[in-house]
Design an enzyme around this catalytic site. Structure first.
Site, PDB file in Angstrom:
ATOM      1  CG  ASP A  25      -2.070   0.960   1.104  1.00 26.35           C
ATOM      2  OD1 ASP A  25      -2.404   1.339  -0.034  1.00 26.35           O
ATOM      3  OD2 ASP A  25      -2.629   1.339   2.148  1.00 26.35           O
ATOM      4  CG  HIS A  42      -0.549   2.101  -9.200  1.00 28.75           C
ATOM      5  ND1 HIS A  42      -0.719   1.765  -7.880  1.00 28.75           N
ATOM      6  CD2 HIS A  42      -1.665   2.811  -9.544  1.00 28.75           C
ATOM      7  CE1 HIS A  42      -1.880   2.240  -7.441  1.00 28.75           C
ATOM      8  NE2 HIS A  42      -2.464   2.892  -8.431  1.00 28.75           N
ATOM      9  CG  LEU A 136       9.316 -17.432  -3.800  1.00 28.63           C
ATOM     10  CD1 LEU A 136       9.225 -17.455  -2.271  1.00 28.63           C
ATOM     11  CD2 LEU A 136       9.767 -16.040  -4.277  1.00 28.63           C
TER      12      LEU A 136
HETATM   13  C1  IPE Z   1      -5.326  -2.786  -0.079  1.00 27.75           C
HETATM   14  O1  IPE Z   1      -5.035  -1.446  -0.260  1.00 27.75           O
HETATM   15  C2  IPE Z   1      -5.282  -3.494  -1.390  1.00 27.75           C
HETATM   16  C3  IPE Z   1      -3.965  -3.634  -2.016  1.00 27.75           C
HETATM   17  C4  IPE Z   1      -2.825  -3.246  -1.524  1.00 27.75           C
HETATM   18  C5  IPE Z   1      -3.971  -4.272  -3.286  1.00 27.75           C
HETATM   19  P1  IPE Z   1      -6.184  -0.348  -0.370  1.00 27.75           P
HETATM   20  O2  IPE Z   1      -5.505   0.947  -0.561  1.00 27.75           O
HETATM   21  O3  IPE Z   1      -7.161  -0.749  -1.406  1.00 27.75           O
HETATM   22  O4  IPE Z   1      -6.874  -0.438   1.062  1.00 27.75           O
HETATM   23  P2  IPE Z   1      -7.845   0.593   1.802  1.00 27.75           P
HETATM   24  O5  IPE Z   1      -8.884   1.011   0.834  1.00 27.75           O
HETATM   25  O6  IPE Z   1      -6.997   1.747   2.228  1.00 27.75           O
HETATM   26  O7  IPE Z   1      -8.374  -0.159   2.974  1.00 27.75           O
HETATM   27  C1  IPE Z   2      -1.673   0.178  -3.273  1.00 28.29           C
HETATM   28  O1  IPE Z   2      -1.417   1.552  -3.307  1.00 28.29           O
HETATM   29  C2  IPE Z   2      -1.862  -0.405  -4.644  1.00 28.29           C
HETATM   30  C3  IPE Z   2      -3.237  -0.844  -4.937  1.00 28.29           C
HETATM   31  C4  IPE Z   2      -4.234  -0.839  -4.099  1.00 28.29           C
HETATM   32  C5  IPE Z   2      -3.479  -1.341  -6.263  1.00 28.29           C
HETATM   33  P1  IPE Z   2      -2.611   2.590  -3.304  1.00 28.29           P
HETATM   34  O2  IPE Z   2      -2.977   2.877  -4.716  1.00 28.29           O
HETATM   35  O3  IPE Z   2      -3.735   2.144  -2.451  1.00 28.29           O
HETATM   36  O4  IPE Z   2      -1.899   3.850  -2.677  1.00 28.29           O
HETATM   37  P2  IPE Z   2      -2.521   4.877  -1.630  1.00 28.29           P
HETATM   38  O5  IPE Z   2      -2.982   4.074  -0.442  1.00 28.29           O
HETATM   39  O6  IPE Z   2      -3.654   5.557  -2.305  1.00 28.29           O
HETATM   40  O7  IPE Z   2      -1.388   5.786  -1.309  1.00 28.29           O
HETATM   41 MG    MG Z   3      -4.150   2.376  -0.468  1.00 24.32          MG
END
Ligand code: IPE
Ligand code: IPE
Ligand code: MG
Length: 247
Positions: A25, A42, A136
Site C-alpha cells: 500500500d 503503481h 519460491l
Molecule cells: C489494499 O489497499 C489493497 C492492495 C494493496 C492491493 P487499499 O488501498 O485498497 O486499502 P484501503 O482502501 O486503504 O483499505
Molecule cells: C496500493 O497503493 C496499490 C493498490 C491498491 C493497487 P494505493 O494505490 O492504495 O496507494 P494509496 O494508499 O492511495 O497511497
Molecule cells: Mg491504499
C-alpha cells in the site's frame, strides 16, 4: 550502524517466516508527494516487487503472497483501474521468463474471471510455464477478497461432497493456498493498520508488521526489518508462554 540485513544473517533461519503476505500500500501517496499522477506510483512499485521477490529467494521463504488488487479496487477511477490492468499484463509478460529461470512458481489467487480474456490467457500461460518449479512460490492476489475466498471454499466443499454442514477443516482444505505453507507474517506498508479484506482466513494466527514506509520505498532492508521483528515474537497459538518455552 549494522543494517537489518546484516542482523538477520546472524539469526537462525529457522526463526525466519516461511510464508509472508504483503499488502503493498501507498503507491498513490508516494506519487502525490512528488506531484505525479497516482499511476506513477503503481509503476514505481514494480521495482519493490522485484526486491521483495529477490529477498524471499535469498532468505529461503517457501511462499510470498503479494496483494496486488483487491475485489474493492474496481471502485477506483476507471483510468486508474485500466492502468493497473495494463501494468499487470506488462509485468507478467516481462518477468515470467526470468521467474521461471529462477525456479519460481507463479500462482494467482482471486476471481480472475473478471479480467479481460487477454489477461486471463496470460495468467494461465504464466502459471502453466512455472508450475513444475519447486523454488519460491510467488502468489499474486488479484481481484482477491478474503471474504470471497471463504465463500468460495464453502461452495467448493458443497460441490464436491454435497454436505452443507462444514467444519473448520473443510474450509481450510478448500481455501486458496490450502496446499502450501501456512501464513506466518503479514506486512502492510503505507501506514494503515488494517487488513482490507486480504487473507482473512489465513490471518487467524499470522503475525502483523506495519510500517509507514510507502510501497515504492520498500526494499530488501525494509523486508529485513520486518523479518527481524518477526524473529523476536513469541507465537503462542493459545498456549501460555511457559508452555511454549518448555515445548
Ligand atoms: C489494499 O489497499 C489493497 C492492495 C494493496 C492491493 P487499499 O488501498 O485498497 O486499502 P484501503 O482502501 O486503504 O483499505
Ligand atoms: C496500493 O497503493 C496499490 C493498490 C491498491 C493497487 P494505493 O494505490 O492504495 O496507494 P494509496 O494508499 O492511495 O497511497
Ligand atoms: Mg491504499
Amino acid at each position: 550502524m549494522t543494517t537489518a540485513l546484516e542482523t538477520i544473517k546472524k539469526i537462525n533461519p529457522a526463526a525466519y517466516p516461511k510464508h509472508v503476505g504483503i499488502i503493498m500500500d501507498g503507491n498513490g501517496r508516494w506519487a502525490k508527494q512528488q506531484g505525479k499522477p497516482r499511476t506513477f506510483g503503481h509503476k514505481a512499485g514494480v521495482e519493490s516487487v522485484r526486491a521483495a521477490v529477490r529477498f524471499a529467494q535469498q532468505h529461503q521463504l517457501d511462499v510470498l503472497t503479494l496483494f496486488a488488487f483487491s475485489s474493492e479496487n474496481w471502485k477506483r477511477p476507471e483510468q486508474e483501474v485500466s492502468v493497473l490492468m495494463e501494468l499487470f499484463m506488462f509485468v507478467l509478460t516481462k518477468e515470467v521468463k526470468r521467474l521461471n529461470r529462477n525456479n519460481v512458481r507463479l500462482k494467482i489467487i482471486g476471481d480472475v474471471s473478471r479480467f479481460n480474456d487477454r489477461l486471463q490467457k496470460k495468467i494461465a500461460e504464466s502459471e502453466a510455464l512455472t508450475k513444475e518449479n519447486d523454488g519460491l512460490l510467488l502468489c499474486v492476489a488479484a481481484n482477491y477478497g478474503g471474504r470471497w475466498d471463504i465463500a468460495n471454499a464453502v461452495n467448493r466443499h458443497i460441490e464436491k461432497t454435497g454436505c452443507t454442514t462444514l467444519t473448520e477443516e473443510d474450509i481450510s482444505a478448500n481455501i486458496s493456498l490450502a496446499e502450501f505453507t501456512p501464513l506466518d507474517l503479514i506486512i502492510r506498508t503505507g501506514g494503515e493498520t488494517r487488513i482490507s479484506n486480504f487473507l482473512l482466513w489465513h490471518a487467524a494466527y499470522a503475525e502483523f508488521y506495519f510500517t509507514d514506509e510507502l510501497w515504492p520505498d520498500f526494499r530488501e532492508e525494509s523486508f529485513a526489518k520486518a523479518v527481524q521483528c518477526f524473529s523476536l515474537r513469541q507465537r503462542r497459538f493459545g498456549l501460555t508462554g511457559d508452555q511454549v518455552e518448555n515445548a
